[in-house]
Design a protein around this motif. Structure first.
Motif, short mmCIF file in Angstrom:
data_model
loop_
_atom_site.label_atom_id
_atom_site.label_comp_id
_atom_site.label_asym_id
_atom_site.label_seq_id
_atom_site.Cartn_x
_atom_site.Cartn_y
_atom_site.Cartn_z
N ILE A 1 0.85 -1.19 0.00
CA ILE A 1 0.00 0.00 0.00
C ILE A 1 0.88 1.24 0.00
O ILE A 1 1.64 1.49 0.95
CB ILE A 1 -0.92 0.01 1.24
N ASP A 2 0.79 2.02 -1.06
CA ASP A 2 1.57 3.26 -1.18
C ASP A 2 0.62 4.43 -1.01
O ASP A 2 -0.11 4.80 -1.93
CB ASP A 2 2.27 3.31 -2.54
N SER A 3 0.62 5.01 0.17
CA SER A 3 -0.18 6.19 0.46
C SER A 3 0.74 7.41 0.43
O SER A 3 1.64 7.48 -0.40
CB SER A 3 -0.88 6.02 1.82
N ASP A 4 0.56 8.37 1.33
CA ASP A 4 1.37 9.59 1.33
C ASP A 4 2.49 9.55 2.35
O ASP A 4 2.98 10.61 2.76
CB ASP A 4 0.48 10.81 1.60
N LEU A 5 2.94 8.36 2.76
CA LEU A 5 3.97 8.28 3.79
C LEU A 5 5.33 8.76 3.30
O LEU A 5 6.24 8.97 4.12
CB LEU A 5 4.08 6.85 4.32
N SER A 6 5.47 8.97 2.00
CA SER A 6 6.73 9.51 1.48
C SER A 6 6.92 10.97 1.85
O SER A 6 8.03 11.49 1.78
CB SER A 6 6.77 9.38 -0.05
N PHE A 7 5.81 11.65 2.27
CA PHE A 7 5.85 13.10 2.43
C PHE A 7 6.00 13.51 3.90
O PHE A 7 5.73 12.74 4.82
CB PHE A 7 4.59 13.72 1.83
N TYR A 8 6.43 14.75 4.08
CA TYR A 8 6.62 15.34 5.40
C TYR A 8 5.25 15.65 5.98
O TYR A 8 4.60 16.62 5.61
CB TYR A 8 7.45 16.61 5.25
N LEU A 9 4.81 14.82 6.90
CA LEU A 9 3.46 14.90 7.44
C LEU A 9 3.48 15.37 8.89
O LEU A 9 4.31 14.91 9.69
CB LEU A 9 2.78 13.52 7.38
N THR A 10 2.56 16.24 9.24
CA THR A 10 2.36 16.60 10.64
C THR A 10 1.83 15.38 11.38
O THR A 10 1.39 14.39 10.77
CB THR A 10 1.36 17.74 10.77
N GLU A 11 1.86 15.44 12.69
CA GLU A 11 1.34 14.33 13.49
C GLU A 11 -0.13 14.07 13.17
O GLU A 11 -0.57 12.92 13.10
CB GLU A 11 1.51 14.61 14.98
N ARG A 12 -0.89 15.14 12.96
CA ARG A 12 -2.32 14.98 12.65
C ARG A 12 -2.50 14.29 11.30
O ARG A 12 -3.30 13.36 11.17
CB ARG A 12 -3.01 16.35 12.64
N ARG A 13 -1.73 14.73 10.28
CA ARG A 13 -1.86 14.13 8.96
C ARG A 13 -1.37 12.68 8.96
O ARG A 13 -1.95 11.81 8.31
CB ARG A 13 -1.07 14.95 7.93
N PHE A 14 -0.30 12.42 9.70
CA PHE A 14 0.20 11.05 9.77
C PHE A 14 -0.86 10.14 10.40
O PHE A 14 -1.07 9.02 9.94
CB PHE A 14 1.49 10.99 10.58
N GLU A 15 -1.54 10.63 11.43
CA GLU A 15 -2.58 9.84 12.07
C GLU A 15 -3.72 9.55 11.10
O GLU A 15 -4.26 8.43 11.07
CB GLU A 15 -3.10 10.56 13.32
N GLU A 16 -4.10 10.53 10.28
CA GLU A 16 -5.15 10.30 9.27
C GLU A 16 -4.75 9.18 8.33
O GLU A 16 -5.57 8.31 7.98
CB GLU A 16 -5.39 11.58 8.48
N HIS A 17 -3.49 9.19 7.93
CA HIS A 17 -3.02 8.15 7.01
C HIS A 17 -2.94 6.79 7.69
O HIS A 17 -3.23 5.76 7.08
CB HIS A 17 -1.68 8.54 6.40
N ALA A 18 -2.54 6.76 8.95
CA ALA A 18 -2.50 5.50 9.68
C ALA A 18 -3.89 4.88 9.78
O ALA A 18 -4.06 3.66 9.59
CB ALA A 18 -1.90 5.72 11.08
N VAL A 19 -4.88 5.69 10.04
CA VAL A 19 -6.26 5.20 10.12
C VAL A 19 -6.72 4.69 8.76
O VAL A 19 -7.35 3.62 8.65
CB VAL A 19 -7.19 6.32 10.63
N PHE A 20 -6.39 5.44 7.71
CA PHE A 20 -6.79 5.02 6.36
C PHE A 20 -6.09 3.72 5.96
O PHE A 20 -6.73 2.79 5.43
CB PHE A 20 -6.45 6.13 5.36
N VAL B 1 12.56 11.90 2.79
CA VAL B 1 11.29 12.57 3.06
C VAL B 1 11.09 13.66 2.02
O VAL B 1 11.99 14.47 1.75
CB VAL B 1 11.26 13.18 4.47
N LEU B 2 9.90 13.69 1.42
CA LEU B 2 9.55 14.67 0.40
C LEU B 2 8.65 15.76 0.97
O LEU B 2 7.81 15.48 1.83
CB LEU B 2 8.83 13.99 -0.77
N THR B 3 8.83 16.98 0.48
CA THR B 3 7.95 18.09 0.84
C THR B 3 7.53 18.80 -0.45
O THR B 3 8.39 19.31 -1.17
CB THR B 3 8.62 19.11 1.77
N GLU B 4 6.22 18.82 -0.72
CA GLU B 4 5.72 19.47 -1.93
C GLU B 4 5.78 21.00 -1.79
O GLU B 4 5.74 21.55 -0.69
CB GLU B 4 4.27 19.05 -2.19
#
Length: 648
Positions: free
Chosen positions: A40-59, A83-86
């Motif tokens: 599963i390739d989601s957005d874990l490649s990117f620089y995520l805040t704790e809130r955004r990382f939690e959203e992805h973990a749930v998904f 780590v990527l940052t758009e």
């Protein structure tokens, strides 16, 4: 650790994002194609805040559960050190800006941070790529996030290429934490320049492999504090060549323990895959596939099998399977595509029906020793060594400089040349990397080849000596400096391996008895010569050594038919044939190969021979004869053929 689902893996990628409306439909397609593991390739490649990382973990948790509902396992793709940052130029916060002390630095002092726009295909314009150092506080940051993922329904993590990147800075990492760690562990000051004649620099090169290995082990250990059954599969692209030297990431340098590997065996071109590759590039890929199996030791290993179209993809997957690799099928250059759902269904359906091929032990008669530090200290990163060719007409070709050809490198050329000669001689072999070298590991092989073993530890030399004393035949090639370095690059006064056997350079292919066995010494680079010229004298000399052991295969097959022997039970021998004969530049023109083959049956009597290949509805029984302890039969191999020989 339960490894059945890893051993039988038929992997595929799924690129998906939070609130993806098509995820169920695409999972149905994967399940219908007999995929058993979804990456599963989601957005874990990117620089995520704790809130955004939690959203992805749930998904990701929800997607993993959907995979389980369809009978598939699930692992999450997560780059381990990049780590990527758009939209980085306009952002106040990027990984590189927020944590400059975490960033890898090259020996030239440059930080390994860049903004995309042509350097590499996976980093888009205006996107920052920051490569982080595993000795900094980033280590805890990453492990804590992996621990959170271990709380989900995921079966494991797909950790992408934790390497010391040389995209910007060369020879990383030289930041303060790395310097302090090197000093603490060796008592030496970190080198400030590239100098292969400096023993401290050589010590640092060997030490860097351990830095990456230790990080991988720490990630798995951290995840298992949350869930003991959680697995780590590390994508490893450095294989046997010089990128492992410069980038530090080397699956052959240490025993991986419970860390598993998925090998990214790059193609000759990111645009056309292997379709324009010459014959020696195909042989090189076959050698790398088998190399990955050797690095894995007791563990199953996977390989990404890139293809452009179904016909070239089938040849790539064939040499992967014959090389002992569980395939992750993908269309070049991305991991979430396929060359065709129907074709994937055919290949994976066949693998599913014949999954017991992975349960057998190797019955190959030859082992080839691979030494990471010998490559490091002999080749000295003089060229990349991924493949042998150049192709000026293709801007996506793997290399443009002749110096990067594996044929020019003295260690890699010797190692691959011996492997190529064994393939052409139809002498199936296994790779044994030095971390797994022991008398017990070598005991099943009548012949062990050690190409240009310049760097060996005292323990490794003792293991080789014990193997010979017990009755084995050790072939040492390119060997005037065999054992002149220890495992850390310290220079010995004499070539310690030759000294251990009391022999010195003499006539090539000279045989010296020791205990119940013998050493055959070749001081010339005969492997490299064969890699470059297909010198028939090399295969003739190898055949003379091999025929005495009684386990040789007799066949009129074309040279580029790769063979692998697996002992499924005491009453069954499995033989895999992968056909890459006739593949060369000027277009992809794969052809079937028809030939007679005589397979040694280990002193048993063959009773039944069946064949099956992808697309067959069921195995077919074929006629055979029993001659000189071998089962003799005729076959035609398109890309991949499995022969099963029942014996009593």
């Amino acid at each position: 650790m339960e490894l059945r689902w890893i051993s039988d893996a038929r992997a595929a990628g799924l690129e998906t994002y939070v609130d993806d409306p098509d995820v169920d439909a695409r999972l149905d397609v994967l399940a219908a194609a007999h995929v058993s593991v979804v990456v599963i390739d989601s957005d874990l490649s990117f620089y995520l805040t704790e809130r955004r990382f939690e959203e992805h973990a749930v998904f990701i948790d929800a997607v993993a559960k959907k995979c389980h509902q369809r009978g598939m396992k699930a692992v999450a793709y997560y780059p381990m050190l990049e780590v990527l940052t758009e939209k980085a130029p306009k952002r106040r916060h990027t990984m590189g800006k927020d944590h400059p002390d975490w960033v890898q630095r090259g020996v030239d002092g440059k930080a390994n941070v860049f903004v995309g726009g042509g350097r590499v295909f996976w980093v888009p314009k205006r996107t920052e790529s920051a490569w982080l150092c595993p000795t900094t506080a980033y280590r805890d940051y990453f492990i804590n996030r992996v621990k959170r993922l271990a709380q989900t329904a995921l079966d494991g993590l797909w950790g992408d290429v934790p390497l010391l990147s040389d995209i910007v800075g060369v020879w990383p990492c030289t930041n303060a934490t790395c310097a302090a760690k090197f000093l603490a562990e060796t008592g030496l000051a970190q080198p400030t320049s590239v100098d292969w004649n400096n023993p401290v620099f050589r010590r640092w090169v060997a030490w860097r492999h351990g830095v990456i290995h230790e990080f991988e082990q720490a990630v798995l250990s951290g995840a298992r504090t949350v869930r003991p059954d959680f697995l780590l599969i590390v994508e490893t692209g450095t294989m046997d060549h010089s990128n492992a030297t410069s980038q530090g990431h080397d699956g052959a340098s240490r025993d991986d323990g419970d860390v598993l590997r998925a090998w990214e065996v790059d193609c000759a071109s990111d645009a056309t895959g292997m379709r324009q590759a010459p014959a020696d590039d195909w042989i090189s890929m076959a050698i790398m596939m088998r190399h990955g199996r050797g690095c894995a030791g007791k563990n199953p290993s996977w390989a990404i099998t890139y293809g452009k179209q179904t016909d070239d993809a089938e040849r790539v997957m064939a040499i992967a399977i014959a090389g002992g690799q569980r395939p992750y099928e993908s269309q070049i250059p991305l991991l979430s595509r396929t060359v065709g759902d129907a074709w994937r269904r055919k290949m994976y359906g066949w693998l599913k029906e014949n999954s017991d091929i992975w349960a057998g032990d190797s019955a190959n008669p030859v082992a080839v020793i691979f030494s990471s530090v010998s490559r490091d200290f002999v080749d000295r990163n003089a060229g990349t060594g991924l493949y042998t060719s150049t192709n000026p007409a293709d801007e996506d070709w793997w290399a443009t400089r002749r110096k990067d050809s594996a044929k020019t490198l003295p260690y890699l050329g010797e190692y691959r040349g011996i492997c190529k000669a064994l393939i052409h001689a139809h002498a199936p072999y296994d790779v044994v990397t030095t971390p797994h070298l022991s008398p017990e590991r070598l005991a099943p092989y009548p012949v062990v080849a050690a190409p240009r073993p310049a760097a060996l530890s005292d323990g490794e030399i003792a293991s080789l000596k014990s193997y010979v004393k017990a009755g084995g035949t050790l072939l040492v090639t390119g060997a005037t400096d065999a054992g002149v370095f220890d495992e850390n690059g310290a220079l010995r006064s004499q070539p310690a391996l030759l000294q251990a056997f009391g022999i010195s350079a003499g006539a090539n292919w000279a045989r010296t008895s020791h205990g119940h066995g013998a050493v055959v010494l070749v001081t010339e680079q005969v492997g490299q010569k064969y890699y470059q010229t297909d010198d028939a004298a090399v295969t003739t000399a190898l055949a003379e050594i091999l025929k005495a052991n009684g386990r040789t295969i007799v066949t009129n097959a074309p040279p580029a038919v790769v063979i692998d022997l697996r002992q499924r039970t005491e009453h069954r021998l499995d033989v895999l044939f992968a056909n890459i004969d006739g593949l060369d530049t000027g277009g992809f023109n794969a052809q079937s190969a028809s030939f007679t083959v005589a397979i040694p049956c280990g002193g048993k009597t063959p009773r039944r021979v069946t064949i099956t290949q992808p697309g067959d509805s069921a195995p077919a029984e074929i006629p055979f004869t029993h001659e000189d302890g071998r089962a003799v039969f005729e076959i035609t191999v398109a890309a991949l053929l499995l022969v099963r020989i029942a014996v009593t």
